[in-house]
Write an enzyme that holds these catalytic residues in place. Structure first.
Site, PDB file in Angstrom:
ATOM      1  N   ALA A  24       0.801  -1.221   0.000  1.00 46.48           N
ATOM      2  CA  ALA A  24       0.000   0.000   0.000  1.00 46.48           C
ATOM      3  C   ALA A  24       0.841   1.281   0.000  1.00 46.48           C
ATOM      4  CB  ALA A  24      -0.944  -0.012   1.190  1.00 46.48           C
ATOM      5  N   THR A  28       0.603   5.545  -1.664  1.00 44.01           N
ATOM      6  CA  THR A  28       0.227   6.690  -0.807  1.00 44.01           C
ATOM      7  C   THR A  28       0.552   8.015  -1.498  1.00 44.01           C
ATOM      8  OG1 THR A  28       2.329   6.514   0.380  1.00 44.01           O
ATOM      9  CG2 THR A  28       0.430   5.498   1.428  1.00 44.01           C
ATOM     10  N   PHE A  35      -3.054   0.956   5.011  1.00 46.56           N
ATOM     11  CA  PHE A  35      -3.904   0.420   6.077  1.00 46.56           C
ATOM     12  C   PHE A  35      -3.363   0.706   7.463  1.00 46.56           C
ATOM     13  CE2 PHE A  35      -6.824  -3.185   4.445  1.00 46.56           C
ATOM     14  CZ  PHE A  35      -7.558  -2.245   3.764  1.00 46.56           C
ATOM     15  N   ILE A 107      -4.471  -3.337  -4.769  1.00 45.41           N
ATOM     16  CA  ILE A 107      -5.649  -3.741  -5.545  1.00 45.41           C
ATOM     17  C   ILE A 107      -6.114  -2.591  -6.437  1.00 45.41           C
ATOM     18  CG2 ILE A 107      -6.416  -5.468  -3.877  1.00 45.41           C
ATOM     19  CD1 ILE A 107      -8.175  -3.378  -2.560  1.00 45.41           C
ATOM     20  N   ASP A 108      -5.241  -1.579  -6.599  1.00 47.13           N
ATOM     21  CA  ASP A 108      -5.668  -0.346  -7.257  1.00 47.13           C
ATOM     22  C   ASP A 108      -5.379  -0.276  -8.755  1.00 47.13           C
ATOM     23  OD1 ASP A 108      -2.879   0.188  -7.337  1.00 47.13           O
ATOM     24  OD2 ASP A 108      -2.968   1.319  -5.467  1.00 47.13           O
ATOM     25  N   HIS A 123      -3.502  -9.800  -4.227  1.00 45.91           N
ATOM     26  CA  HIS A 123      -4.803  -9.597  -3.578  1.00 45.91           C
ATOM     27  C   HIS A 123      -5.903  -9.155  -4.542  1.00 45.91           C
ATOM     28  CE1 HIS A 123      -2.401  -9.077   0.392  1.00 45.91           C
ATOM     29  NE2 HIS A 123      -2.634 -10.331   0.114  1.00 45.91           N
ATOM     30  N   CYS A 131     -20.306 -11.241 -10.887  1.00 48.78           N
ATOM     31  CA  CYS A 131     -21.543 -11.674 -10.239  1.00 48.78           C
ATOM     32  C   CYS A 131     -21.288 -13.041  -9.609  1.00 48.78           C
ATOM     33  CB  CYS A 131     -22.673 -11.759 -11.262  1.00 48.78           C
ATOM     34  SG  CYS A 131     -24.129 -12.564 -10.560  1.00 48.78           S
ATOM     35  N   CYS A 134     -23.934 -15.657 -11.688  1.00 52.66           N
ATOM     36  CA  CYS A 134     -23.785 -16.037 -13.106  1.00 52.66           C
ATOM     37  C   CYS A 134     -22.392 -15.740 -13.651  1.00 52.66           C
ATOM     38  CB  CYS A 134     -24.841 -15.331 -13.966  1.00 52.66           C
ATOM     39  SG  CYS A 134     -24.548 -13.561 -14.178  1.00 52.66           S
ATOM     40  N   THR A 194       5.648  -1.615   2.061  1.00 51.92           N
ATOM     41  CA  THR A 194       4.851  -2.670   2.696  1.00 51.92           C
ATOM     42  C   THR A 194       5.332  -2.927   4.115  1.00 51.92           C
ATOM     43  OG1 THR A 194       4.261  -5.032   2.654  1.00 51.92           O
ATOM     44  CG2 THR A 194       6.278  -4.426   1.494  1.00 51.92           C
TER      45      THR A 194
HETATM   46  P1  CNA Z   1       0.380  -1.560   5.093  1.00 53.22           P
HETATM   47  O1  CNA Z   1       0.380  -2.617   6.135  1.00 53.22           O
HETATM   48  O2  CNA Z   1      -0.618  -0.482   5.186  1.00 53.22           O
HETATM   49  O3  CNA Z   1       1.854  -0.944   5.090  1.00 53.22           O
HETATM   50  C1  CNA Z   1       2.239   0.133   4.295  1.00 53.22           C
HETATM   51  C2  CNA Z   1       3.706   0.422   4.563  1.00 53.22           C
HETATM   52  O4  CNA Z   1       4.138   1.391   3.640  1.00 53.22           O
HETATM   53  C3  CNA Z   1       3.985   0.976   5.966  1.00 53.22           C
HETATM   54  O5  CNA Z   1       5.057   0.262   6.531  1.00 53.22           O
HETATM   55  C4  CNA Z   1       4.371   2.444   5.713  1.00 53.22           C
HETATM   56  O6  CNA Z   1       5.375   2.900   6.586  1.00 53.22           O
HETATM   57  C5  CNA Z   1       4.908   2.379   4.305  1.00 53.22           C
HETATM   58  N1  CNA Z   1       4.743   3.598   3.506  1.00 53.22           N
HETATM   59  C6  CNA Z   1       3.653   4.406   3.431  1.00 53.22           C
HETATM   60  N2  CNA Z   1       3.849   5.374   2.526  1.00 53.22           N
HETATM   61  C7  CNA Z   1       5.105   5.183   2.018  1.00 53.22           C
HETATM   62  C8  CNA Z   1       5.894   5.864   1.047  1.00 53.22           C
HETATM   63  N3  CNA Z   1       5.441   6.934   0.388  1.00 53.22           N
HETATM   64  N4  CNA Z   1       7.130   5.404   0.796  1.00 53.22           N
HETATM   65  C9  CNA Z   1       7.626   4.321   1.449  1.00 53.22           C
HETATM   66  N5  CNA Z   1       6.929   3.639   2.373  1.00 53.22           N
HETATM   67  C10 CNA Z   1       5.672   4.055   2.654  1.00 53.22           C
HETATM   68  O7  CNA Z   1       0.181  -2.198   3.644  1.00 53.22           O
HETATM   69  P2  CNA Z   1       0.632  -3.605   3.042  1.00 53.22           P
HETATM   70  O8  CNA Z   1       0.467  -3.470   1.589  1.00 53.22           O
HETATM   71  O9  CNA Z   1       1.909  -4.035   3.616  1.00 53.22           O
HETATM   72  O10 CNA Z   1      -0.429  -4.726   3.475  1.00 53.22           O
HETATM   73  C11 CNA Z   1      -1.679  -4.593   3.908  1.00 53.22           C
HETATM   74  C12 CNA Z   1      -2.845  -4.775   2.903  1.00 53.22           C
HETATM   75  C13 CNA Z   1      -3.380  -3.421   2.655  1.00 53.22           C
HETATM   76  C14 CNA Z   1      -2.577  -5.320   1.541  1.00 53.22           C
HETATM   77  O11 CNA Z   1      -3.260  -6.509   1.423  1.00 53.22           O
HETATM   78  C15 CNA Z   1      -3.206  -4.345   0.527  1.00 53.22           C
HETATM   79  O12 CNA Z   1      -4.005  -5.015  -0.382  1.00 53.22           O
HETATM   80  C16 CNA Z   1      -4.092  -3.464   1.336  1.00 53.22           C
HETATM   81  N6  CNA Z   1      -4.247  -2.069   0.834  1.00 53.22           N
HETATM   82  C17 CNA Z   1      -4.054  -1.763  -0.475  1.00 53.22           C
HETATM   83  C18 CNA Z   1      -4.181  -0.463  -0.919  1.00 53.22           C
HETATM   84  C19 CNA Z   1      -3.986  -0.168  -2.390  1.00 53.22           C
HETATM   85  O13 CNA Z   1      -4.317  -0.986  -3.232  1.00 53.22           O
HETATM   86  N7  CNA Z   1      -3.409   0.989  -2.732  1.00 53.22           N
HETATM   87  C20 CNA Z   1      -4.491   0.566  -0.025  1.00 53.22           C
HETATM   88  C21 CNA Z   1      -4.712   0.216   1.326  1.00 53.22           C
HETATM   89  C22 CNA Z   1      -4.575  -1.109   1.731  1.00 53.22           C
END
Ligand code: CNA
Length: 250
Positions: A24, A28, A35, A107-108, A123, A131, A134, A194
């Site tokens: 994620a 950002t 999350f 998932i974006d 994910h 659906c 169907c 992540t």
């Molecule tokens: P997470 O657990 O929310 O971790 C995000 C990590 O990214 C954290 O450790 C932050 O410190 C770090 N971070 C945030 N912004 C930055 C940046 N600009 N540069 C560097 N590091 C940064 O998210 P994970 O993906 O690890 O796992 C959790 C779920 C959240 C996954 O299954 C995703 O599918 C799900 N998710 C996805 C989205 C999306 O699709 N954009 C958004 C929110 C959650």
């Protein structure tokens, strides 16, 4: 630090089979919150506070579809979000023949929007919806247009479910196999944006046996101690600058 950035460029320069493993935090800088920093919601019916993980669980989807879709539309759909420097840099590395695959927990759909071709979506994706009855396909606009109702298939009346792996649901076997193979063949693994706390996805990095392990994340992760290089800075800016330097040959 400048020396770390130089090192990242040097690693990219020497690598031939890079795999990127992200989450994620990669999005950002495109305005999609992650999350770990997102607030959960107070559920009026249940009279309890729920975490984002509970709200996007299979149980919640089955039991409270109205509440699930309210949270989902508000917190997980960002139809106006655009790829940032990290998405674009990875697409460029692939075109340069250096990057084999992007593995994402996101998932974006922003990696594909930036032009990446080999993307393993652990994910799933909000852009695909089916659906349950169907199997008819619907894009993300259908989910938005049917708000605030639970989206029902106009053909058969079944509930249309996002092709997103909810908590408690298994990952796709083929995607796991492809990911494990790509990571196993990589000479460099870049892990970024992540928290590495969501399993089984985070466990896939154990297949790496290449030379360079790089970690780019704002906060500490459990893999930091294994990495050759750890950069704590916004990943969009870091990756864009590194790939720019690589392209200029400086
Ligand atoms: P997470 O657990 O929310 O971790 C995000 C990590 O990214 C954290 O450790 C932050 O410190 C770090 N971070 C945030 N912004 C930055 C940046 N600009 N540069 C560097 N590091 C940064 O998210 P994970 O993906 O690890 O796992 C959790 C779920 C959240 C996954 O299954 C995703 O599918 C799900 N998710 C996805 C989205 C999306 O699709 N954009 C958004 C929110 C959650």
């Amino acid at each position: 630090m400048e020396a770390d950035r130089e090192k990242l460029t040097a690693i990219l320069k020497e690598s031939r089979r890079i795999v990127f493993f992200g989450g994620a935090g990669v999005s950002t800088e495109s305005g999609i919150p992650d999350f770990r920093s997102a607030d959960g919601l107070w559920n009026e019916k249940l009279q309890i506070a729920l975490t984002p993980e509970q709200l996007v669980s299979h149980t919640y989807f089955e039991k409270y579809p109205e509440d699930f879709f309210t949270f989902y539309r508000e917190k997980l759909l960002y139809p106006k979000a655009k790829p940032n420097g990290c998405h674009r840099a990875l697409a460029k590395l692939e075109k340069m023949g250096k990057l084999q695959a992007v593995v994402t927990q996101n998932i974006d759909g922003l990696h594909q929007a930036a032009g990446s071709e080999t993307v393993y979506e652990l994910h799933g994706s909000v852009l695909r919806n089916y659906c349950q009855q169907c199997g008819a396909f619907y894009g993300v606009q259908f989910i938005l247009d049917t708000a605030p109702e639970v989206p029902h298939c106009p053909r058969c009346g079944g509930i249309v479910k996002p092709d997103v792996v909810l908590y408690e649901e298994p990952l796709n076997d083929q995607v796991i196999r492809d990911t494990a193979e790509a990571i196993g063949m990589a000479d460099t693994l870049i892990i970024g944006g992540t928290s590495l706390v969501v399993y089984p996805a985070a466990g896939l990095i154990r297949y790496f046996q290449g030379k360079h392990l790089v970690l780019i994340n704002m906060t500490e992760t459990r893999a930091d101690r294994l990495a050759e290089l750890v950069i704590r800075a916004p990943i969009g800016e870091v990756m864009a600058a590194a790939v720019e330097k690589l392209s200029c040959g400086t």
